[in-house]
Design an enzyme around this catalytic site. Structure first.
Site: not given
Lengths: 500, 500
Positions: A264-265, A268, A294
């Protein structure tokens, strides 16, 4: 013209430097700062914020922008300079509306509100947080009053996170989505539950950390321009296009979360790493909105990271690292386990089928707070009854309910819906990507992500803030943000997993 | 009056915040920053430096100081506010003399000079560094020209590190010291050398790191207001009285250096942690000079950390951690080994008996450069012949000679003598401390350091920059900085070790 735009760029570059310095100070606060450093750090951040605001709202900037707006009026929309002037002018127009006394007041109120929230949460006692939340809501209403009356008072808040997006648009999107997700969850609840016991065994932290780092590297996260450190919560923070860091944590009861948080990170972070290098220190640096951001994190975490092709590739590696924990667990069962659907209390732990409902609840509550239609003291009951309505579960206490998220305590009202919008955009982009890269699944199943990352870089990342979110989504997919692709994605995925 | 001093304090506090932010950015650059972040970090530091300089040299500060100087004229010398005005006025008077274009030019020249130095050092080729050093020296001369003509052009440089200290004073001190140290080294060289082979065996890095951290904790370094991270070079950096960090490294060929570096940096850090908390964000925060700072680091590293009583206490712990490495090595032999005297090429590795001679060489060279009495291209030969004269060794190449230190490449000319002065002050204070704490040795041999740290806090640390270095030393020991205590200390110590 070129002289004026260079003057503007110089000022914005210095404001950006102050912003990056502040980001590093915050990153340090959450990773390495000794406990004693907190008070001084707050003062340092306040000073950097104040100086940045002064710089960004100076008369000099105002005059330069007035002149440049005229000169760039009608300029080629593809011109970076024209986009910079447009975005800088919008930033300026917003910033000058907010008096610096308000910013100081907000800092004081939210610092106290955050502390009260942390205490309230640890004691599961909403009454500790209530008076502070009331003040935060008053402040938010005051903030709204600085802006021209829009269609809805909430518009001004939303716009800070999703430039150009209206409350009514989000509501319409969510109204199209809600019944479909509720229906899907009901259908799933009638099917036999998948087994995920093996995910909750004891996993070695260092091994999982290294595995997670390896996955991020595989995706294309550039470690020469990034790093991953321990923090109480996973987050991404960027101090330059060439210094974009992520954090992660280890939860003994939910060990695999470290892997999905890294994905997820890294999602980003790859967005920020992929921005056109010439946008460094300009108004166009950074991602264009939270929803688009997101969409990137959720795409890597879910559409890639929770997909069968990806685990076809990577599961043998995981099994090798954790042979006893995954003994006898086949790929298919592992895949089902990491996609288990189960209505639960905590948003950040929610699966893909239930996640957006947590968001819709919050959006409704926020709008009602801003409209003054609900009393803050009634929030726990409202929260719990909506949880029952949407998800069929009632939080046993406020820690697992209304007190779970940090956002309101730090004044971030208007933020939540971007999480759900990001999910929708991720699926919308995914359909387009699969049209453009025919063998994407095969590539993923071989651990090849360069075409995918290349597509994202060309279509999303490199543009930075050049296009507003809805403009960008329209440009890339042919339509504005819409829930259908996400609904199709969920239905296909869970029909397969739960045999609907 | 109170209103004006509060206005001044507010501005200085914000300038201090910018300085602390810059320090954190530098700390990060040397500890965790990914390689890609370098360029942006340089720009961020330049912006913070520029804004801090603007703030510190604003007309508003000048006017406030003019008024406050008059009002505080003749004020009680023990008044903190009077000291703040005096120190702030001195900082201001210095800062306004230096044009901001000079600061930009200096940043550009030293950035390039640093890179050239690093390359020259790695290739052991002084000619790569030579043209850059010539520019640095020109810049330094220009810098001197901004200040009123002193007794010596070098005075203006020295004053930046040792406020109030004159070149002639340092020369007189060093002239008193040099023959004594040369004589001592000659006497030692005639005695049988001590055995220190066991110090250069293989030691486990993590174990040494933990042992070093334990020693720092034992001394009194407050870990709730500090931390120790890995960096290419050990240093101390302070972002608040309550956030004072140290770094350390591991050298496989010199493993025990980790322990002594921890003591050294903890010595610096305890000074910063011990400053009167009410000085936070004022002109009085931080240590008063580099020599006083170095007196603290060297006291903990050498007068405590290389003393027999200290190792009486801690050697059993070290032996327990490294039983095979220290097998058969008694306390006395260990003590001798860590105090081995041997003229060598590299300053940072020099023992206590030879260290100051490295410094004297540098001071002479710096003064000659500033006076324009030597050509930069002759520097390697000058260096080597002075090494032969003072230490009896000739560096085989420039990496082990004139290129070993970073200081000149970053424009820090005027800095070196503070290292030797710090040694002298450490011994001078030590004599006073032993008068005031009669059983100090016994306490140390029992691992008790609180009386010592308490004495340092009361007499040195808490004052911050309130007293200039020579004033402070006079106040505490009854005389200005003098070499005799250090000479007495060396003679006693090495007579014992080498049986002179």
């Amino acid at each position: 013209m070129s002289e004026k735009i260079n003057q503007l760029k110089q000022i914005i570059a210095e404001a950006a430097d102050l912003g990056s310095a502040a980001s590093l100070l915050s990153w340090d606060q959450q990773t390495y700062m000794p406990i004693g450093g907190g008070e001084a750090r707050g003062q340092q951040l306040a000073t950097l914020g104040k100086l940045r605001h002064q710089k960004a709202t100076s008369d000099e900037v105002g005059k330069l922008l007035d002149d440049l707006k005229k000169e760039f009026n009608g300029a080629d929309a593809s011109s970076d300079d024209a986009a910079m002037v447009r975005v800088a002018a919008r930033d300026y127009d917003k910033a000058v509306r907010v008096p610096s006394e308000f910013i100081s007041e907000q800092a004081i109120v939210t610092t106290k509100a955050y502390e009260a929230w942390a205490e309230a949460r640890s004691k599961s006692d909403f009454s500790i947080f209530r008076p502070h939340l009331e003040k935060v809501v008053e402040l938010v209403k005051k903030y709204v009053s600085f802006f021209p009356k829009g269609d809805h008072p909430y518009d001004a808040l939303l716009d800070d996170y999703e430039p150009g997006m209206k409350t009514a648009e989000v509501q319409a999107i969510f109204n199209g989505l809600r019944p479909k997700q509720v229906e899907l969850i009901k259908a799933i609840s009638k099917r036999p539950q998948v087994n995920d016991k093996f995910l909750h065994k004891k996993y070695n932290e260092n091994k999982l950390w290294d595995f997670s780092a390896g996955v991020a590297r595989n995706f294309g996260y550039d470690w020469s321009r990034g790093r991953m450190d321990k923090a109480p919560h996973p987050f991404e923070s960027s101090f330059s296009i060439n210094d974009v860091r992520i954090t992660n944590r280890f939860e003994p009861n939910n060990p695999l979360a470290t892997v999905f948080s890294a994905m997820h990170e890294a999602g980003h972070a790859m967005y920020e790493q992929g921005i056109n290098p010439s946008y460094e220190r300009t108004a166009l640096a950074h991602g264009t909105s939270l929803a688009i951001h997101e969409s990137q994190s959720r795409m890597w975490e879910n559409l890639v990271g929770r997909s069968l092709p990806f685990w076809e590739y990577v599961y043998p590696q995981l099994k090798k690292a954790f042979p006893s924990q995954l003994d006898g667990v086949g790929l298919k069962n592992f895949y089902k386990a990491i996609n288990k659907v189960e209505p639960s209390f905590i948003r950040v732990n929610a699966d893909e089928a239930t996640y957006n409902l947590h968001i819709m609840l919050r959006l409704e509550v926020e709008i009602a707070m801003v409209e003054g239609k609900i009393a803050i003291r009634e929030l726990p009951q409202i929260w719990n009854s909506k949880m029952e309505e949407y998800l069929g579960v009632t939080p046993p206490n406020d820690t697992l309910g209304v007190l779970q998220d940090i956002h309101w305590s730090i004044g971030s009202i208007g933020y939540f819906s971007t999480y759900a919008l990001g999910n929708l955009v991720s699926a919308q982009l995914w359909e387009q990507i699969n049209k453009d890269i025919k063998d994407l699944e095969t590539q993923i199943s071989k651990g090849k992500f360069d075409s995918l990352l290349g597509w994202l870089r060309d279509n999303i990342h490199k543009h930075g803030r050049k296009y507003d979110p809805q403009v960008l989504v329209q440009k890339v997919t042919g339509s504005k943000i819409t829930p259908e692709p996400y609904v199709r994605y969920l239905k296909t995925k869970y029909s397969n997993i739960y045999g609907l």
